[in-house]
Design a protein around this motif. Structure first.
Motif, PDB file in Angstrom:
ATOM      1  N   LYS A 175       0.872  -1.171   0.036  1.00  0.00           N
ATOM      2  CA  LYS A 175       0.005  -0.011  -0.130  1.00  0.00           C
ATOM      3  C   LYS A 175       1.033   1.196   0.030  1.00  0.00           C
ATOM      4  CE  LYS A 175      -4.188  -1.877   2.188  1.00  0.00           C
ATOM      5  NZ  LYS A 175      -5.246  -1.425   1.199  1.00  0.00           N
ATOM      6  N   TYR A 176       2.060   1.128   0.677  1.00  0.00           N
ATOM      7  CA  TYR A 176       2.857   2.226   0.861  1.00  0.00           C
ATOM      8  C   TYR A 176       3.514   2.669  -0.425  1.00  0.00           C
ATOM      9  CZ  TYR A 176       6.339   5.572   2.800  1.00  0.00           C
ATOM     10  OH  TYR A 176       7.246   6.495   3.202  1.00  0.00           O
ATOM     11  N   VAL A 177       3.936   1.595  -1.275  1.00  0.00           N
ATOM     12  CA  VAL A 177       4.567   1.793  -2.511  1.00  0.00           C
ATOM     13  C   VAL A 177       3.540   2.449  -3.630  1.00  0.00           C
ATOM     14  CG1 VAL A 177       5.739   0.584  -4.360  1.00  0.00           C
ATOM     15  CG2 VAL A 177       6.381   0.031  -2.114  1.00  0.00           C
ATOM     16  N   PHE A 178       2.623   1.554  -3.459  1.00  0.00           N
ATOM     17  CA  PHE A 178       1.320   2.110  -4.379  1.00  0.00           C
ATOM     18  C   PHE A 178       0.914   3.712  -4.383  1.00  0.00           C
ATOM     19  CE2 PHE A 178      -3.106   2.967  -5.348  1.00  0.00           C
ATOM     20  CZ  PHE A 178      -3.024   2.733  -6.710  1.00  0.00           C
ATOM     21  N   GLY A 179       0.805   3.817  -2.883  1.00  0.00           N
ATOM     22  CA  GLY A 179       0.359   5.341  -2.669  1.00  0.00           C
ATOM     23  C   GLY A 179       1.627   6.168  -3.167  1.00  0.00           C
ATOM     24  N   LEU A 180       2.873   5.903  -2.818  1.00  0.00           N
ATOM     25  CA  LEU A 180       4.190   6.828  -3.518  1.00  0.00           C
ATOM     26  C   LEU A 180       4.143   6.937  -4.801  1.00  0.00           C
ATOM     27  CD1 LEU A 180       6.820   6.043  -0.916  1.00  0.00           C
ATOM     28  CD2 LEU A 180       5.440   8.010  -0.885  1.00  0.00           C
ATOM     29  N   VAL A 181       3.763   5.865  -5.571  1.00  0.00           N
ATOM     30  CA  VAL A 181       3.780   5.789  -7.088  1.00  0.00           C
ATOM     31  C   VAL A 181       2.780   6.537  -7.402  1.00  0.00           C
ATOM     32  CG1 VAL A 181       3.594   4.501  -9.178  1.00  0.00           C
ATOM     33  CG2 VAL A 181       5.007   3.587  -7.200  1.00  0.00           C
ATOM     34  N   TRP A 182       1.721   6.322  -7.050  1.00  0.00           N
ATOM     35  CA  TRP A 182       0.379   7.500  -7.263  1.00  0.00           C
ATOM     36  C   TRP A 182       0.827   8.898  -7.096  1.00  0.00           C
ATOM     37  CZ3 TRP A 182      -5.200   7.029  -4.779  1.00  0.00           C
ATOM     38  CH2 TRP A 182      -5.968   8.194  -5.458  1.00  0.00           C
ATOM     39  N   ILE A 183       1.192   9.342  -5.836  1.00  0.00           N
ATOM     40  CA  ILE A 183       1.615  10.655  -5.638  1.00  0.00           C
ATOM     41  C   ILE A 183       2.793  11.063  -6.588  1.00  0.00           C
ATOM     42  CG2 ILE A 183       2.563  12.291  -3.873  1.00  0.00           C
ATOM     43  CD1 ILE A 183       0.979  10.565  -1.804  1.00  0.00           C
TER      44      ILE A 183
END
Length: 216
Positions: free
Chosen positions: A119-127
């Motif tokens: 979830k953390y990686v996905f959130g950072l990639v999205w931002i």
């Protein structure tokens, strides 16, 4: 043809009369496109596993250590005592914990460390993708094509994919959130004298220099 011209004129008039509304629509579109790119980027996570690269376990341990420190009423630890075979290591001195409090909070709620990491990686990639799109849109004189091209070039390249998904480079991923802002500021200063329509060319050149320096 007349309907197309009328639509173009309506958009131009809307830009002049309601710029805030246009910016809100632009941000929404870039956010949706960024979400699609991030979903495609993190598609390998769907197999239920995480590749243990050179830094993957290190960053997962940082999140776990921060959560344990908070459980011991230490909100801003400078030493993770459970690392280095329980000898402790001052990881927070060398790596900032500021952006780890959100995943540590998810871990406190009972979520599995691997799922928190995903979830953390996905959130950072999205931002990061969204910031790239917004900054590219700004410096390219509001060109949607330039924004989408920059998002694709920055994120969906072999270096970013292998560095983040295979090696576990969270530091590099977090830097991608802020690097576009730095580039946008530099590009805007350069394009003040280089010409009005050369913003997107400076963006592609900066991307080439960034990729070359990262690979070297």
């Amino acid at each position: 043809m007349m309907k197309y011209k009328a639509m173009i004129n309506h958009v131009i008039q809307l830009k002049k009369e309601k710029p805030i509304l246009m910016w809100a629509g632009t941000i929404l579109i870039i956010a949706l496109v960024s979400f699609l790119i991030a979903s495609f980027f993190c598609f390998p996570f769907n197999n239920g596993q995480v590749h243990l690269g050179a830094d993957t376990g290190f960053h997962i341990n940082r999140i776990i250590s921060l959560m344990e420190a908070q459980q011991n009423n230490v909100e801003y630890p400078y030493l993770f005592w459970n690392q280095n075979y329980n000898f402790g290591y001052p990881t927070p001195i060398f790596y900032c914990n500021l952006f780890l409090y959100w995943p540590a909070a998810l871990l406190t709620d009972g979520m599995l460390p691997v799922l928190v990491y995903k979830k953390y990686v996905f959130g950072l990639v999205w931002i990061a993708t969204m910031m790239i799109g917004l900054c590219s849109y700004k410096v390219s004189k509001r060109s949607g094509y330039a924004a989408i091209l920059a998002m694709l070039l920055f994120m969906l390249n072999t270096h970013s994919i292998t560095d983040i998904l295979r090696r576990g480079g969270l530091g590099e991923l977090l830097a991608l959130v802020f690097i576009p802002i730095c580039l946008a500021g530099s590009i805007r200063r350069c394009t003040r004298t280089a010409g009005a329509g050369s913003g997107w060319r400076w963006g592609i050149a900066a991307w080439c220099f960034r990729t070359t320096s990262a690979l070297s």
